[in-house]
Structures are given as C-alpha cells and as structure tokens.
Design a protein around this motif. Structure first.
Motif, PDB file in Angstrom:
ATOM      1  N   LEU A 238       7.216  -8.929  -5.551  1.00 34.87           N
ATOM      2  CA  LEU A 238       6.215  -9.058  -6.607  1.00 34.87           C
ATOM      3  C   LEU A 238       6.083 -10.484  -7.122  1.00 34.87           C
ATOM      4  O   LEU A 238       5.410 -10.727  -8.121  1.00 34.87           O
ATOM      5  CB  LEU A 238       6.570  -8.120  -7.777  1.00 34.87           C
ATOM      6  CG  LEU A 238       6.704  -6.637  -7.431  1.00 34.87           C
ATOM      7  CD1 LEU A 238       7.101  -5.845  -8.653  1.00 34.87           C
ATOM      8  CD2 LEU A 238       5.408  -6.100  -6.839  1.00 34.87           C
ATOM      9  N   GLY A 239       6.721 -11.437  -6.479  1.00 36.47           N
ATOM     10  CA  GLY A 239       6.602 -12.829  -6.901  1.00 36.47           C
ATOM     11  C   GLY A 239       7.414 -13.179  -8.124  1.00 36.47           C
ATOM     12  O   GLY A 239       7.199 -14.221  -8.749  1.00 36.47           O
ATOM     13  N   ARG A 240       8.386 -12.339  -8.503  1.00 41.41           N
ATOM     14  CA  ARG A 240       9.190 -12.612  -9.692  1.00 41.41           C
ATOM     15  C   ARG A 240      10.140 -13.794  -9.483  1.00 41.41           C
ATOM     16  O   ARG A 240      10.497 -14.479 -10.432  1.00 41.41           O
ATOM     17  CB  ARG A 240       9.994 -11.371 -10.087  1.00 41.41           C
ATOM     18  CG  ARG A 240       9.153 -10.140 -10.412  1.00 41.41           C
ATOM     19  CD  ARG A 240       8.322 -10.362 -11.655  1.00 41.41           C
ATOM     20  NE  ARG A 240       7.697  -9.140 -12.125  1.00 41.41           N
ATOM     21  CZ  ARG A 240       6.403  -8.969 -12.293  1.00 41.41           C
ATOM     22  NH1 ARG A 240       5.580  -9.966 -11.991  1.00 41.41           N
ATOM     23  NH2 ARG A 240       5.908  -7.847 -12.749  1.00 41.41           N
ATOM     24  N   ARG A 241      10.573 -14.026  -8.251  1.00 42.11           N
ATOM     25  CA  ARG A 241      11.513 -15.120  -8.006  1.00 42.11           C
ATOM     26  C   ARG A 241      10.878 -16.473  -8.359  1.00 42.11           C
ATOM     27  O   ARG A 241      11.556 -17.364  -8.876  1.00 42.11           O
ATOM     28  CB  ARG A 241      11.972 -15.108  -6.543  1.00 42.11           C
ATOM     29  CG  ARG A 241      13.072 -16.125  -6.246  1.00 42.11           C
ATOM     30  CD  ARG A 241      13.468 -16.092  -4.783  1.00 42.11           C
ATOM     31  NE  ARG A 241      13.922 -14.774  -4.369  1.00 42.11           N
ATOM     32  CZ  ARG A 241      15.156 -14.324  -4.573  1.00 42.11           C
ATOM     33  NH1 ARG A 241      16.035 -15.087  -5.201  1.00 42.11           N
ATOM     34  NH2 ARG A 241      15.516 -13.122  -4.157  1.00 42.11           N
ATOM     35  N   PHE A 242       9.583 -16.610  -8.092  1.00 41.77           N
ATOM     36  CA  PHE A 242       8.924 -17.874  -8.414  1.00 41.77           C
ATOM     37  C   PHE A 242       8.846 -18.068  -9.930  1.00 41.77           C
ATOM     38  O   PHE A 242       8.991 -19.189 -10.425  1.00 41.77           O
ATOM     39  CB  PHE A 242       7.529 -17.915  -7.794  1.00 41.77           C
ATOM     40  CG  PHE A 242       7.540 -17.967  -6.300  1.00 41.77           C
ATOM     41  CD1 PHE A 242       7.938 -19.115  -5.634  1.00 41.77           C
ATOM     42  CD2 PHE A 242       7.180 -16.868  -5.548  1.00 41.77           C
ATOM     43  CE1 PHE A 242       7.958 -19.168  -4.253  1.00 41.77           C
ATOM     44  CE2 PHE A 242       7.192 -16.905  -4.165  1.00 41.77           C
ATOM     45  CZ  PHE A 242       7.587 -18.063  -3.516  1.00 41.77           C
ATOM     46  N   LEU A 243       8.633 -16.992 -10.663  1.00 40.40           N
ATOM     47  CA  LEU A 243       8.647 -17.103 -12.122  1.00 40.40           C
ATOM     48  C   LEU A 243      10.038 -17.506 -12.591  1.00 40.40           C
ATOM     49  O   LEU A 243      10.185 -18.321 -13.513  1.00 40.40           O
ATOM     50  CB  LEU A 243       8.225 -15.779 -12.762  1.00 40.40           C
ATOM     51  CG  LEU A 243       8.296 -15.722 -14.293  1.00 40.40           C
ATOM     52  CD1 LEU A 243       7.482 -16.839 -14.921  1.00 40.40           C
ATOM     53  CD2 LEU A 243       7.833 -14.357 -14.792  1.00 40.40           C
ATOM     54  N   ALA A 244      11.069 -16.940 -11.969  1.00 43.47           N
ATOM     55  CA  ALA A 244      12.441 -17.323 -12.307  1.00 43.47           C
ATOM     56  C   ALA A 244      12.668 -18.807 -12.028  1.00 43.47           C
ATOM     57  O   ALA A 244      13.347 -19.503 -12.802  1.00 43.47           O
ATOM     58  CB  ALA A 244      13.437 -16.468 -11.529  1.00 43.47           C
ATOM     59  N   GLN A 245      12.110 -19.316 -10.949  1.00 38.57           N
ATOM     60  CA  GLN A 245      12.247 -20.737 -10.640  1.00 38.57           C
ATOM     61  C   GLN A 245      11.546 -21.597 -11.686  1.00 38.57           C
ATOM     62  O   GLN A 245      12.046 -22.666 -12.065  1.00 38.57           O
ATOM     63  CB  GLN A 245      11.677 -21.017  -9.244  1.00 38.57           C
ATOM     64  CG  GLN A 245      12.490 -20.429  -8.111  1.00 38.57           C
ATOM     65  CD  GLN A 245      11.840 -20.646  -6.759  1.00 38.57           C
ATOM     66  OE1 GLN A 245      10.772 -21.247  -6.652  1.00 38.57           O
ATOM     67  NE2 GLN A 245      12.481 -20.143  -5.706  1.00 38.57           N
TER      68      GLN A 245
END
Length: 756
Positions: free
Chosen positions: A255-262
């Motif tokens: 869901l693209g959450r890792r990029f938000l975490a970055q």
C-alpha cells in the motif's frame, strides 16, 4: 468507395480506410511484425484487460509519427501524446474517422494544426513510450470498465473523455476550435463498441455449437472428437476458494506505507540533527487503515540510529499506571540495546535509588544501627569456645539486613505496579519525582529515543486522557538537549528528543476529551471544539494516512486471494523507473521534483510508479528544500492566525501534505495547498467537513451547522476566497486532501507535462 474518407490539403495526402478494412490495413502497415508487447499493450494487461491484435501495431505507427513530429519541431515531446494518438487512430481506422467527422471535426485541419504529414509511410517505433497524460487517460478509462478486449475505438474514447473532462494541455483547445461535438462523437464511438460486442456474442459458432455437436455425437453412440480444439471464447477456469490471513501489521508493503515511513524518518533525522527538544506526531486514521503497519515500517527505517520504544496502550490498559508503563518500556529498551545488560540493569536501580535517596538512606541507617546494637549487646567474642556461635549470629543478622534492604527497595522503588503506585502515593511531589526518574533514564542511552505508541484508540475514555497527560508531562516536557558549540567531547551530552509517534483514530480521541470534559464550560474557538484544542496542545504534527490508490487496492486484494505479491515489473520498466528516480534525486527545487515525479504516470507498472513517487516524496522532505518551502509560505503571512503554535503547525503540516499528495500521484499547486493547510489548522472542524463534502466550499445551500456559519464568516472567506490567492475550489480541495485517489488514482491530468 463508400465509407472511405480522403484527406486533402496541407498535412494530408492519404486515404483513410473504411471501417471494414481497418484491421487489415493496420496490420499491413510497416514491414516488420511487432512480436514484443508494446507499452500500451502492457498498460492494458496491467489493468486486467486484453489488448486486441492491432494495439501493438498502432503503438509502433504512432511512435513513428510522434518521432517525425518531434524532428519537425511540431512537438516538444518524444513520447506518444494524445494528439498524435488521435491523429493515428483517424488515419488507420475509418470508423473512428467517420465518427469524428460526423461530430463536426475538420480532420484535415486537425492534422495540419498538429503538423502531421503522413501516417502510413512513417517509420515505425515499436518501443515507443506513452506521454504521461495519454497513459493517464487510458488508465482512467480502463478503470471504469470490466475485463474485456480493448480495441482502437476504446483508445479514441479514452482520449476524448479525458480531453472533455479537463482543459489541461493543447488538445482540448484544438478540438474545440475545430468544432468537435464531444457528446456526439463519444456517443457514436460507444455505439460502435456495443455493436461489435453483440456481433461477437452471436452463438452461431463457438462454444455452444461445439457443445451441441458433442451432444449429438453422444446421442448417436459416437465418441466425441478429442482432437477438437476448445472454443476460444470459453472462460478460463477460476477459483472461488479463499484463505485466511492474520490481522497483524503488514511485512510486505503493498500500500505504499514504507515510503511514508521513509518520509517521516527523513524529517525526524533532520529534526534530531538540529539539537531540538521533543516532538510528538499523531498518526491519524480509522481502525484497520494500516497505522500499525506504518509504525512497523517506521521502526525499520529508524533503527539502529534511534532507540525505539514500542508501547501497546490497549495491552497495558489493565496495568493502569501510565507513567510506569512508559518508564518500564523505556528501561527495557535501553537494557536490550546495551552491550552490558547487567550493568545497564544496575544503573537503572541506582537511578531509582537516587530519585528517592533520602527515604532510602534513612531506612538503611536504621537497619545498620539495629544490627550494630544487636552485635554489641549479645555477642561476646572474648572466648574462643563461642566463636562459631558468634559467626552464625553475624551471618544471620547480615541476611536479615539484606532482606530488609530488599523489602525497602521494593517498597520505595517502582519495580511493580503496586510499588509504582506507592512510589507516587508516598511523595509530596509525585510527578516531579517521576519526571526526575524518567529524565535520568533517558540519559542512560546515547541515542535519541522514539516512542512508537499503538492502539490508544482501543482504550476507554479515562485511560486515553490520563495516558496523553503522562505523555505530555514526560515526553513533551522532557529536558531540552544542551548543545555546547565547539565542544569536542560530546560523550556526556544528552541526545536530542525524545520523540513519539502515537497511532490512533483522531475522532475517537477527540470524542473522549469532549465527553470527559462535557461539564466544563469554556469559550469555544470557532471551528475548533474542545477535542481539537487538546490535540493541538499535545501534538506538533498530525499525519493522516494517505488514501489507498486503485493500483494498491487491486494488488492488495490479489495478494489476499492468491497469496502472491505483485508481479515484478519488466527489466525495461525497472530501468526507466531507475532513470526517473535518479532524475528526482538530482532535482534541487520543488518544481523540478514535481516534474520528474509526474513522469511516473507514463510507467506501466504500479510498483515502478510508486518507486518514483516515493523517491520524490522523500526528496521533498530534504531540509534544504524545506527551507525553500518555508520561504514559499511566507507570502501568506497575513492569512495566518496570530498564534505561535498555530504558525508552527502550518509550516509542519504544509510540508507533510506535499509529500503525501506526491506519494498518491496528485500534482497539487502550491497556492491551493497553502490555503488548504491554513484552513486545516485554523478551522479543523470545517476542514473535516470539506474533506467529505468539498462542493460545499462554493455551494452552501443545505450545508449543515456549524460548517455553514464558518464558511460565511469573514475570517474563513478571507482565506478560501482570497482576492490575491484564491478562490479555493472544490476540485482543489479534493486534490489537497487526496479525495480523488480513493475513486481512481489516475484521474488528474498534469498540465506541467502535457505540452501537446
């Protein structure tokens, strides 16, 4: 010949084929067959459709036309644009040409305007890429359709619908000036698709005929012909079985959450490097939206540079002593991170003793005096015969002293729930001593501490309020790091922070405060009820989880049904994504990053698009660029509330919203985003209403209270209808909030890239 359209004049010089001969003529263009999948073929397959055989050849021909236009300086793009695609469709499919001609389009003039000399004689480009706007138009069109065979007529419909929906780029203006009746053209093309569908559905041949023939053979006692091929229109076998999956935090990022975490990790590193104090972030989202997964990805991004302290508020609710929960988790994390865990445990005990040193020393002195008096009164060491008995008594008294000290330590020091309660109850300044113990424990690590607090919105009203009060006291008001300029030895400097990310449904938290303090009568700030005021006081930033795009939703469902992750993009797609990512990383300004990220729309693979957008979102969190963003916001100083905390929130929120919308692939202009950020901070209740009902910003008929009163107020009108920066429109509200993504991620044309 009936059905043919002959083009004459400048830029023409060829005959368009009649509808019946369209596919045959298209297949005959060019000498070399197209064996590999074209970019358009792959895009259609990626959307769960089937490209017709002429799609690949069309792409190759259109690529050649676009190259020729580029060489002739008729276009500044080298990817296939909507104008080139539409002109090629007119040239190779007579039915499309007739539909547009009947709708009033002057075809020869159109070809002249866009500078096309010839289509059939143009050299083909089989590996031609798609302009982002053309790719977006096709992707959006296919999203609204069920799985089927996509033809050239579908492409024409996609182009016309996107051109009619938005005025970005040059194509809408060209078609309007040339007299195209959109409604008539679209209606004619849709009727052509329906006629073709029903013509293919006739059961005179195919699977039903095969079944009938087999039944007749069985009735006659003959074995069915095993060599007969299955009908091509027989539906493939599908599975209706599903499997169970756990509801834990995700480990695969679909869901693209890792990029938000970055993004959040990048901003936190920049904050910790500036020697600042604490910072609290609220991760807002409804139950099941992925807050726990985001915290898990954030933990991966921050480790091992930061000391991560995980706290599950729901699980710890039964303990009831909130400060002890935080301190115990902090102490355990420090001990686990230490190379000498025994020494770390000892130092923790020493800190606890130092916090309540006077009571502990007083009890210790009393015990020692008691032991000394006992020795002097009862022991006679002058006779050698009594030595063994004396030693035994000494050992017994020593054991008694140790047991007494242990009991006193457990009574005075917070080692359990009961002792933690006693620790506070027996003190004249309980929270002062708790703060002292907490700050000493923080100094036992050289890393900045980050609390990751989850499931607070599962707790009851009183526990939520008490827990956030403790966080406010211990984390938010922790001692600020002291920095000595030019100091060489910084081993004893306390680290920056502490920091906290608290994941909870904002509505749940606000309602808890409003219910708990229902009897308290205060003057309500317009657009900011009591619950909003409390959250504004506690948190320096609120991050709403981004919407799930259609690509991500499809990939997530497929992973649940099949157990497999998304299909890896092709080598060519990976190479192109890597090239665009490098372009993003080379960018030095916000507009340059926006332009590079917009090119991701032309990528076929959803994973590749997310890779480029994620890199752009992280790049926007660069401290140097953030300084530029603050300078950009300085133009709107007159619209800000005269409140230091509110101004800080505007600055923090603007940059975060910019990164979130970039992740979602929504190109938001800076002025509408700045205006929306001001609305969200000054009147959060109104922002929540407009997020669900964006049209109310223009049409207030039927708007409920208090939103209607707020929208009519002079203060709000000065922002949303600013004569200098406004007005803020419903479509801009949808863009700024990510509203459109939930319906379809690719409905937003980007005028910065569609120059044709």
């Amino acid at each position: 010949m009936p059905g043919e359209v002959t083009l004459t004049g400048v830029g023409a010089g060829f005959t368009l084929p009649a509808p019946a001969r369209a596919a045959r003529d298209l297949a005959g263009i060019g000498a070399n067959p197209v064996d590999a999948l074209s970019a358009l073929d792959q895009l259609i397959i990626d959307r769960r459709h089937t490209p017709s055989p002429e799609i690949a050849r069309f792409t190759a021909v259109a690529g050649g036309v676009q190259r020729q236009r580029h060489l002739d300086s008729a276009s500044d793009r080298d990817e296939i644009t909507r104008s080139t695609a539409l002109a090629t469709l007119i040239a190779v499919d007579g039915s499309i040409a007739e539909a547009l001609t009947e709708a009033g389009l002057r075809v020869t003039d159109f070809l002249t305007v866009i500078g096309i000399r010839s289509v059939p004689d143009t050299a083909e480009v089989p590996d031609a890429r798609l302009d982002p706007i053309f790719a977006t138009a096709v992707r959006h069109y296919l999203t609204s359709k069920g799985g089927r065979v996509v033809t050239l007529t579908d492409l024409a419909l996609a182009i016309l619908q996107s051109s009619r929906a938005a005025g970005d780029g040059r194509l809408p203006d060209r078609l309007e000036k040339l007299g195209l009746d959109y409604e008539r053209a679209i209606s004619t093309l849709e009727r052509q698709i329906e006629d073709a569908y029903f013509a293919e559905a006739e059961p005179s041949s195919g699977f039903e005929a095969e079944v009938e023939s087999e039944a007749e053979s069985r009735a006659a006692g003959e074995a069915p012909d095993s060599t007969t091929e299955a009908a091509p229109d027989r539906a493939p076998e599908t599975s209706e079985r599903t499997r169970w999956t756990t509801d834990g935090a995700a480990t695969d990022d679909l869901l693209g959450r890792r990029f938000l975490a970055q993004v959040l990790a990048s901003r936190l590193r920049g904050l910790s490097g500036s020697h600042t104090g604490s910072f609290l972030v609220h991760i807002d989202g409804p139950w099941g939206s992925g807050k726990s997964s985001l915290l898990q990805f954030l933990e991966t991004e921050l480790a091992p540079s930061f000391l991560l302290v995980n706290v599950n508020a729901w699980r710890e609710q039964q303990v009831g002593v909130q400060w002890w929960t935080l301190h115990n988790a902090l102490r355990a994390a420090i001990q686990a991170d230490s190379r000498h865990r025994i020494w770390a445990r000892v130092r923790s005990r020493i800190d606890a003793i130092r916090t309540r040193l006077m009571p502990f020393v007083a009890v210790l002195v009393l015990i020692l005096l008691a032991v000394a008096l006992a020795l002097l009164a009862r022991l006679d060491l002058t006779t050698g015969s009594a030595l063994a008995d004396a030693l035994g008594k000494i050992l017994s008294l020593g054991a008694l002293a140790v047991a007494g000290l242990t009991a006193v330590y457990r009574l005075l020091m917070p080692e359990s729930r009961l002792s933690a309660e006693a620790f506070v109850a027996k003190s004249a300044n309980p929270m002062g001593q708790v703060q002292l113990l907490f700050s000493r424990t923080l100094r036992r690590t050289r890393k900045s501490v980050v609390f990751l607090i989850d499931d607070l919105d599962r707790c009851d009203e009183k526990y939520i309020i008490d827990f956030l009060e403790v966080v406010q006291t211990l984390v938010r008001e922790a001692p600020v790091r002291r920095h000595t300029p030019g100091r060489r030895d910084r081993r004893h400097e306390p680290p920056a922070g502490p920091y906290a990310f608290i994941a909870a449904d904002g509505q749940w938290i606000r309602s808890s405060y409003e219910s708990h303090f229902d009897s308290v009568k205060i003057t309500t700030v317009p657009g900011r009820p009591l619950g909003y005021l409390f959250l504004e006081k506690i948190f320096q930033l609120q991050v709403r989880l981004p919407s799930i795009t259609e690509d991500a939703k499809r990939a997530y469902l497929d992973s649940l049904l099949t157990g497999a992750t998304a299909q890896r993009p092709s080598a060519a797609q990976q190479a192109l994504a890597t090239e665009l990512t490098a372009e993003v990383n080379r960018a030095t300004t916000g507009p340059q990053i926006d332009r590079a990220a917009a090119k991701a729309d032309g990528l076929i693979s959803a994973e590749s698009r997310m890779q480029v957008r994620g890199a752009a979102a992280v790049k926007l969190s660069n401290p140097v660029l953030q300084a530029g963003a603050r300078h950009e916001l300085s133009r709107y100083w007159k619209l800000l509330e005269p409140n230091p905390r509110s101004i800080k929130l505007v600055v923090h929120t603007y940059g975060t919203l910019q990164s979130l919308r970039t992740l979602e692939g929504i190109p938001v202009q800076r002025t509408p985003l700045a205006l929306w950020t001001i609305v969200e901070i000054r009147w959060p209740q109104l922002a929540d209403h407009l997020r669900a009902h964006p049209d109310d910003i223009e049409n207030r008929a039927g708007t409920p209270e208090p939103a209607a009163t707020l929208l009519a107020s002079p203060e709000v009108q000065a922002v949303i209808a600013s004569p200098v920066w406004g007005p803020l429109t419903p479509d801009q509200v949808r863009d700024c909030t990510g509203f459109r993504v939930g319906a379809s991620p690719d409905t937003i044309p980007d005028s910065r890239t569609d120059t044709d």
